[in-house]
Design an enzyme around this catalytic site. Sequence first.
Site, short mmCIF file in Angstrom:
data_model
loop_
_atom_site.label_atom_id
_atom_site.label_comp_id
_atom_site.label_asym_id
_atom_site.label_seq_id
_atom_site.Cartn_x
_atom_site.Cartn_y
_atom_site.Cartn_z
N GLY A 1 -6.62 -12.62 -8.39
CA GLY A 1 -6.96 -13.91 -8.98
C GLY A 1 -8.14 -13.82 -9.93
CB ALA B 1 -6.85 -15.63 -3.97
CD GLU C 1 -3.07 -14.25 -11.00
OE1 GLU C 1 -1.93 -14.67 -11.26
OE2 GLU C 1 -3.56 -14.28 -9.86
CE LYS D 1 -6.41 24.49 17.43
NZ LYS D 1 -6.82 24.25 16.03
CD GLU E 1 -2.57 -10.33 -7.13
OE1 GLU E 1 -3.27 -11.20 -7.65
OE2 GLU E 1 -2.33 -9.23 -7.67
#
Length: 706
Positions: free
Chosen positions: A111, A65, A114, A400, A136
């Site tokens: 959707g 959707a 679906e 480092k 969803e």
Amino acid sequence: MNNLILEITNNIATLTFDLKNSKANKLSFEVLSELDSALDEIKQNKEIKALIIDSAKPSIFIAGADIKEIEAMSTEEEIYEQISKGDDILNKIEALSIPTIAYIHGACMGGGLELALCCDYRIATTNEKTKLAFPEVKLGFFPGLGGTQRAPKLVGLMTALDMILTGKNYDAKKALRIGLVDEIFDNGQKEFKLKEFLKKVLDNKVQRKKLPFINDLMQRFSLTRAYVYKKALQGIEQKVNRDFKAPYTALEVIQNTFGEAFEKGIDIEARAFSQLAATKESKYMIELFFMFEKLNKNYEKTQTPISNVAVLGNGVMGKGIIWLFSKFLSDIRIKIRKIEQAHDIISDVAKLYDSSIKRRSMSQNQVDFKLNKISYTDKFNGLGQTQLALEAIIEDEKAKKEAFYELENVLDKDSIIATNTSSISIEKLGSELKNKKNFLGIHFFNPVNIMPLVEIIPSSHTSKKTINRVIELLTSCGKTPIVVGDCAGFIVNRILLPYLNEAAFILEEGSDIKTIDKILKDFGLPMGPFTLADTVGIDIGFKVASILNESYGSRMSIAPILTKVYKDLKLLGKKNKKGFYLYSSKNLEVNDEVTKLLSTNKKAFNEKEIIERCMFIMVNEASRCLEEGIVNDPKIIDFAMITGTGFPPYKGGICAYANDMGISYVVDELKKYEKVFGERFKPSLLLEKLNKENKDFKTGEELWKH
């Protein structure tokens, strides 16, 4: 029609989704209206023998959707009205008297799935981009266009629950195995394979996958279903806070509608969906979704993206980074002190692929191919062809800088040097480099194979080109980078460490480890502060806390118990099976060595004080990050705390949480705590300004924009 194309050839209708001006198909109100008209036209044409629903997009069937339309709706009634209209339209597909086929190539989500379930048959291509899912639940609701009603009938109750409650993706092979689709084949075979399948449909010769026998038992016996629902609930409770209602409500809907009449079930689903979609929790989850989308597109594509990387450091973080780059890049080189270390390092990296093999998302052959990309050297001059060298050694400035010196002597002038420091200033670390424009911080979060967030920290010299190349690299590796200003701790650790520290102060004042952990876990955090300290490593936490204390002074003084636990007891946490808890047995027990250091005078703390002290101290530090211009958007802070620490997404993030509590209330409480506990609770200048002008983190932008 602007977004759909209806073609009829030899009495076969093909309805193709092609959303205008968009790379994705979405079921917007406009698209659904066009679909409604097209279905009426198909129904009226008695010559049509079958309908095929297809997509013109190259890698998307229907993405779901239109979430923006759901976000814009504020009331249950408005959402219910639109969802009911959507149901009526999709039901028309199911009601057609002709056979219907969904041809799924690419993403078929929410959707879109679906809609596909309304069809009589589904075909999925074997393309790697073809994924089927109900995502969803990650947006604060659940499938609202018939998914809870149709999925259990098609794939069985247990599989449908797993799909809906987790939002997991299914590729074509898995979808075929569970009966979600009826056939799979390569998209290149579409022309003749689709004809073959259509003929079988018209001849009524498609063989449906039979569901396991247990599904018959669940249809017939309520006791069997009750057991399944109980186990599903237990599964949710283990992973999801009760305040986040979506999966709990989805389970209730399925439980209350399974076996009932479709019309009744679809209405119960629509009403429950509408209630959830109108909540602020759902709106926050949708905001998070759009922030992911925005940040994952926040770069310009380069002609020569970074494809080979070197990693220095092979601790937990280093191995996680090696795993990440081996998965996504063509060449990954590791710098080690001794060649003999290589086998053990690569073996540990291989273990990070185990979950992919168990989920069947990768085969052993594919994993072996990824691991074969890893080469190694014990000499810096073996890194000469590297486009980016990432240092992930101990959190020590001197060590480092020595590594950067060696790297700069062998790398090309266009090569990037990066550090994975979690707290040290990037400006400091790069101060002795000659080519400062190609240096920056890339701070991953542990575990690298799970946490999506990466902080990118430029120095004042870092070029925009370098920043863009690194964002492109990280995004291509599935990470979501945010660019933040240079300060001790950056965003996440700067805000998180005061929380851990405050929990330790509360512990010293007379509370106990389990109580504090439980209260803050119940608040919605993935784990309590002491479990988190053990998981990250007490040594790492103490080192970062020390750097923050050095940078921010007495307002970030380290709680004495943390010093004692690390320096006196030498506890490290999970890595040596002893921290605030003991990890030598299955039963998690509090470490008595720690409790012996605490006062025997116990103090009764209420839940409110523990939550407020731990949360409001984070709100205060978050406001300082805005005040100092470390970031210029509270939504970035919220995103960082959700994706970097697990702050409950349905609460919107630490700034959204403060807005909901009310800035005036937060300031008043901070002042009360300041009187008792001192300057660490002194409200920031920004919070004072927001309070004075009756603004919050949503409305007070002009007060922090730099």
